[in-house]
Structure formats: structure tokens, C-alpha cells
Design a protein around this motif. Structure first.
Motif, PDB file in Angstrom:
ATOM      1  N   TYR A  80      -5.191 -10.857   8.234  1.00  0.00           N
ATOM      2  CA  TYR A  80      -3.827 -10.585   7.406  1.00  0.00           C
ATOM      3  C   TYR A  80      -2.675 -10.608   7.541  1.00  0.00           C
ATOM      4  O   TYR A  80      -2.448  -9.442   8.556  1.00  0.00           O
ATOM      5  N   PHE A  81      -2.006 -11.699   7.828  1.00  0.00           N
ATOM      6  CA  PHE A  81      -0.566 -10.873   8.445  1.00  0.00           C
ATOM      7  C   PHE A  81       0.208 -11.084   7.098  1.00  0.00           C
ATOM      8  O   PHE A  81       0.006 -11.370   6.388  1.00  0.00           O
ATOM      9  N   PRO A  82       1.298  -9.868   7.274  1.00  0.00           N
ATOM     10  CA  PRO A  82       1.113  -9.701   8.289  1.00  0.00           C
ATOM     11  C   PRO A  82       0.974  -8.074   8.781  1.00  0.00           C
ATOM     12  O   PRO A  82       0.404  -7.233   6.955  1.00  0.00           O
ATOM     13  N   LEU A  83       0.314  -8.137   9.734  1.00  0.00           N
ATOM     14  CA  LEU A  83      -0.677  -6.365   9.633  1.00  0.00           C
ATOM     15  C   LEU A  83      -0.175  -5.015  10.291  1.00  0.00           C
ATOM     16  O   LEU A  83       0.408  -5.313  10.822  1.00  0.00           O
ATOM     17  N   LYS A  94       2.589 -12.841  12.114  1.00  0.00           N
ATOM     18  CA  LYS A  94       1.408 -13.539  12.945  1.00  0.00           C
ATOM     19  C   LYS A  94       2.028 -14.189  14.144  1.00  0.00           C
ATOM     20  O   LYS A  94       0.326 -13.991  15.003  1.00  0.00           O
ATOM     21  N   LYS A  95       3.122 -14.244  15.080  1.00  0.00           N
ATOM     22  CA  LYS A  95       3.258 -14.688  16.070  1.00  0.00           C
ATOM     23  C   LYS A  95       2.789 -13.850  17.547  1.00  0.00           C
ATOM     24  O   LYS A  95       2.323 -14.797  18.096  1.00  0.00           O
ATOM     25  N   ASP A  96       2.999 -12.791  17.038  1.00  0.00           N
ATOM     26  CA  ASP A  96       2.539 -11.984  17.557  1.00  0.00           C
ATOM     27  C   ASP A  96       1.061 -11.394  18.210  1.00  0.00           C
ATOM     28  O   ASP A  96       0.412 -10.789  18.539  1.00  0.00           O
ATOM     29  N   TYR A  97       0.271 -12.144  17.290  1.00  0.00           N
ATOM     30  CA  TYR A  97      -0.542 -11.716  16.656  1.00  0.00           C
ATOM     31  C   TYR A  97      -2.022 -11.023  18.133  1.00  0.00           C
ATOM     32  O   TYR A  97      -2.621 -10.718  18.472  1.00  0.00           O
ATOM     33  N   ARG A  98      -1.647 -12.777  19.603  1.00  0.00           N
ATOM     34  CA  ARG A  98      -2.455 -12.747  20.456  1.00  0.00           C
ATOM     35  C   ARG A  98      -2.409 -11.522  21.481  1.00  0.00           C
ATOM     36  O   ARG A  98      -3.433 -10.771  21.835  1.00  0.00           O
ATOM     37  N   LEU A 132      -3.133  -0.343   1.043  1.00  0.00           N
ATOM     38  CA  LEU A 132      -4.007  -1.112   1.571  1.00  0.00           C
ATOM     39  C   LEU A 132      -5.136  -1.699   0.204  1.00  0.00           C
ATOM     40  O   LEU A 132      -6.141  -2.664   0.258  1.00  0.00           O
ATOM     41  N   ARG A 133      -5.568  -1.234   0.150  1.00  0.00           N
ATOM     42  CA  ARG A 133      -6.174  -1.263  -1.654  1.00  0.00           C
ATOM     43  C   ARG A 133      -5.865  -2.214  -2.446  1.00  0.00           C
ATOM     44  O   ARG A 133      -6.650  -3.225  -2.768  1.00  0.00           O
ATOM     45  N   ARG A 134      -4.694  -2.437  -2.467  1.00  0.00           N
ATOM     46  CA  ARG A 134      -3.596  -3.447  -3.491  1.00  0.00           C
ATOM     47  C   ARG A 134      -4.263  -4.945  -2.686  1.00  0.00           C
ATOM     48  O   ARG A 134      -3.991  -6.110  -3.526  1.00  0.00           O
ATOM     49  N   MET A 135      -3.892  -4.794  -1.224  1.00  0.00           N
ATOM     50  CA  MET A 135      -4.201  -6.293  -1.008  1.00  0.00           C
ATOM     51  C   MET A 135      -5.567  -6.517  -0.797  1.00  0.00           C
ATOM     52  O   MET A 135      -5.340  -7.995  -0.535  1.00  0.00           O
ATOM     53  N   THR A 136      -6.300  -5.793  -1.176  1.00  0.00           N
ATOM     54  CA  THR A 136      -7.921  -6.351  -0.900  1.00  0.00           C
ATOM     55  C   THR A 136      -7.933  -6.883  -2.273  1.00  0.00           C
ATOM     56  O   THR A 136      -7.792  -6.604  -3.533  1.00  0.00           O
ATOM     57  N   ASP A 137      -9.226  -7.697  -2.321  1.00  0.00           N
ATOM     58  CA  ASP A 137      -9.602  -8.131  -4.066  1.00  0.00           C
ATOM     59  C   ASP A 137      -9.985  -6.713  -4.573  1.00  0.00           C
ATOM     60  O   ASP A 137     -10.621  -6.029  -4.066  1.00  0.00           O
ATOM     61  N   LYS A 156     -11.883  -7.493   1.857  1.00  0.00           N
ATOM     62  CA  LYS A 156     -11.496  -9.464   1.275  1.00  0.00           C
ATOM     63  C   LYS A 156     -10.402  -9.422   0.723  1.00  0.00           C
ATOM     64  O   LYS A 156      -9.767  -8.532  -0.188  1.00  0.00           O
ATOM     65  N   VAL A 157      -9.860 -10.879   1.147  1.00  0.00           N
ATOM     66  CA  VAL A 157      -8.557 -11.138   0.731  1.00  0.00           C
ATOM     67  C   VAL A 157      -8.714 -12.488  -0.410  1.00  0.00           C
ATOM     68  O   VAL A 157      -9.770 -13.418   1.125  1.00  0.00           O
ATOM     69  N   SER A 158      -8.469 -12.268  -1.311  1.00  0.00           N
ATOM     70  CA  SER A 158      -9.377 -13.983  -1.370  1.00  0.00           C
ATOM     71  C   SER A 158     -10.308 -14.466  -1.185  1.00  0.00           C
ATOM     72  O   SER A 158     -10.703 -15.506  -0.900  1.00  0.00           O
ATOM     73  N   GLY A 159     -11.324 -13.568  -1.665  1.00  0.00           N
ATOM     74  CA  GLY A 159     -12.917 -14.077  -1.439  1.00  0.00           C
ATOM     75  C   GLY A 159     -13.038 -13.898   0.355  1.00  0.00           C
ATOM     76  O   GLY A 159     -14.648 -14.218   0.067  1.00  0.00           O
ATOM     77  N   GLN A 160     -12.741 -13.721   0.812  1.00  0.00           N
ATOM     78  CA  GLN A 160     -13.456 -14.019   2.374  1.00  0.00           C
ATOM     79  C   GLN A 160     -12.295 -12.262   3.283  1.00  0.00           C
ATOM     80  O   GLN A 160     -11.403 -11.883   3.419  1.00  0.00           O
ATOM     81  N   TYR A 161     -13.058 -12.063   3.977  1.00  0.00           N
ATOM     82  CA  TYR A 161     -12.822 -10.614   5.062  1.00  0.00           C
ATOM     83  C   TYR A 161     -12.293 -10.834   5.695  1.00  0.00           C
ATOM     84  O   TYR A 161     -12.303 -11.906   6.693  1.00  0.00           O
ATOM     85  N   LYS A 162     -10.975 -10.158   6.143  1.00  0.00           N
ATOM     86  CA  LYS A 162     -10.431 -10.593   7.026  1.00  0.00           C
ATOM     87  C   LYS A 162      -9.871  -9.079   7.696  1.00  0.00           C
ATOM     88  O   LYS A 162      -9.975  -8.152   6.915  1.00  0.00           O
ATOM     89  N   MET A 163      -9.678  -9.008   8.459  1.00  0.00           N
ATOM     90  CA  MET A 163      -8.682  -7.370   8.960  1.00  0.00           C
ATOM     91  C   MET A 163      -7.753  -7.248   8.323  1.00  0.00           C
ATOM     92  O   MET A 163      -6.724  -8.158   8.231  1.00  0.00           O
ATOM     93  N   ILE A 164      -7.510  -5.708   7.691  1.00  0.00           N
ATOM     94  CA  ILE A 164      -5.867  -6.244   7.507  1.00  0.00           C
ATOM     95  C   ILE A 164      -5.287  -4.591   7.407  1.00  0.00           C
ATOM     96  O   ILE A 164      -4.212  -4.529   6.993  1.00  0.00           O
ATOM     97  N   ALA A 165      -5.961  -3.863   8.793  1.00  0.00           N
ATOM     98  CA  ALA A 165      -4.978  -2.574   9.260  1.00  0.00           C
ATOM     99  C   ALA A 165      -5.633  -2.088  10.200  1.00  0.00           C
ATOM    100  O   ALA A 165      -6.711  -2.544  10.867  1.00  0.00           O
ATOM    101  N   LEU A 166      -4.646  -2.073  11.028  1.00  0.00           N
ATOM    102  CA  LEU A 166      -5.587  -1.368  12.465  1.00  0.00           C
ATOM    103  C   LEU A 166      -4.396   0.691  12.892  1.00  0.00           C
ATOM    104  O   LEU A 166      -3.170   0.105  12.837  1.00  0.00           O
ATOM    105  N   LYS A 167      -4.734   1.019  13.158  1.00  0.00           N
ATOM    106  CA  LYS A 167      -4.437   2.459  13.245  1.00  0.00           C
ATOM    107  C   LYS A 167      -4.505   3.148  14.250  1.00  0.00           C
ATOM    108  O   LYS A 167      -5.772   2.749  15.069  1.00  0.00           O
ATOM    109  N   ARG A 168      -4.367   3.702  15.113  1.00  0.00           N
ATOM    110  CA  ARG A 168      -4.580   4.302  16.715  1.00  0.00           C
ATOM    111  C   ARG A 168      -4.074   5.727  16.680  1.00  0.00           C
ATOM    112  O   ARG A 168      -3.345   5.863  16.054  1.00  0.00           O
TER     113      ARG A 168
END
Length: 168
Positions: A80-83, A94-98, A132-137, A156-168
Motif C-alpha cells: 500500500y503506497f505511500p508506505l 511507489k516509484k521507490d519501492y525497489r 494504520l488502523r484507518r488505512m485497513t478495512d 486488509k485494504v479493499s478486501g486484500q492483504y497488503k504491506m501497510i507499514a515498515l518500522k526499523r
């Protein structure tokens, strides 16, 4: 003279019937088990398995396998972008996802075991968790995957699981 004709007709009928294949019939009588094996061994009912958790684990396995760098379009659709990165304000476009799926990250993903995957509590305090909770279904679970110094959050975002955050 009638007798040889009857023998010939009878032989023809037998050959015609022998060449015809009958559909195989199998006995398919289902026998219900008398008791569950978990009940037999422990005396307790087996724990319920969440289909939502199964769905997440299937998603995560796919994400891990697709992270090899040859499935960019499909992998990008699993994030899910922006992540959000570490905080509410810092994000990955999204353009930097690599950058997200570097060789080091791929190694971390492949080292994940069941012990690294946990369900995120629904009522964790803080602005970051609320965002994060608001981003999910609504009403769906979020999961975290802890890998060394990195934690990935999924929901889940729009019924599909997605990566929604990254913490270091």
C-alpha cells in the motif's frame, strides 16, 4: 441349421458386449470419525483456526516468493503506497519501492518463521497505530512480521492483504 445360426448370433452378442466398457463404479461410503484425534489425545477440543490468519499467511508466502526481483508489477500491487516508514510523516513512494525489496530484505523475508508473525492488537494507542488502523478495512486483523531490526505491518485494504507499514 437353426442351431449353428443361434451359436453364431450368441457369439456375436458376447463379443459386442465384451467390447463395450462399463463405467467403473466405486463404493464411496463416507464414514464419519467417531472422535477428533485432538480430542482423543488431549481430552480437549482443538483450537479454532482463523481463516483470516490463513489468508494472511498465504499472502505473506506469496510476497516472500515474489520478492526475488522478477515480479515487480505483482509485488508492487502487494504494497500500500505511500508506505509509512517508521513514523507517520516519512513514507516510501511507489516509484521507490525497489529499495524496499533489496537483497538484504529478501534474506530477511526468507528467514521468517511462524514465531516472527503476530497479530496486532486492535486497540494499541498512539497516532501511528490509529493511522494504520484507518488505512485497513474495518473489523479486519493486522499482522506484524518481526525480522531482526525491521518490522513489517500488514492489513486488509479493499478486501486484500497488503504491506501497510515498515518500522526499523
Amino acid at each position: 441349421m437353426k442351431q449353428p445360426i443361434l451359436y453364431i448370433v450368441g457369439a456375436c452378442l458376447l463379443m459386442a458386449c465384451a467390447g463395450r466398457q462399463q463405467p467403473q463404479q466405486t463404493d464411496s461410503v463416507a464414514v464419519m470419525p467417531t472422535e477428533d484425534s485432538a480430542l482423543q489425545t488431549t481430552g480437549a477440543n482443538p483450537p479454532a483456526v482463523s481463516t483470516e490468519e490463513q489468508e494472511f499467511r498465504t499472502f505473506f508466502t506469496s510476497l516472500r516468493e515474489l520478492s526475488d526481483g522478477t515480479h515487480d508489477t505483482l509485488l508492487r500491487s502487494m504494497v500500500y503506497f505511500p508506505l509509512p516508514l517508521d513514523t507517520v510523516k516519512k513514507t516510501l513512494a511507489k516509484k521507490d519501492y525497489r529499495k524496499l525489496f533489496s537483497a538484504k530484505m529478501q534474506q530477511k523475508l526468507h528467514a521468517v518463521t511462524d514465531e516472527n508473525i503476530t497479530r496486532v492488537e486492535e486497540n494499541l494507542p498512539g497516532e501511528y497505530n490509529e493511522r494504520l488502523r484507518r488505512m485497513t478495512d474495518s473489523g479486519t486483523a493486522m499482522y506484524s512480521v518481526k525480522m531482526d531490526d525491521t518490522t513489517l505491518i500488514f492489513g486488509k485494504v479493499s478486501g486484500q492483504y497488503k504491506m501497510i507499514a515498515l518500522k526499523r
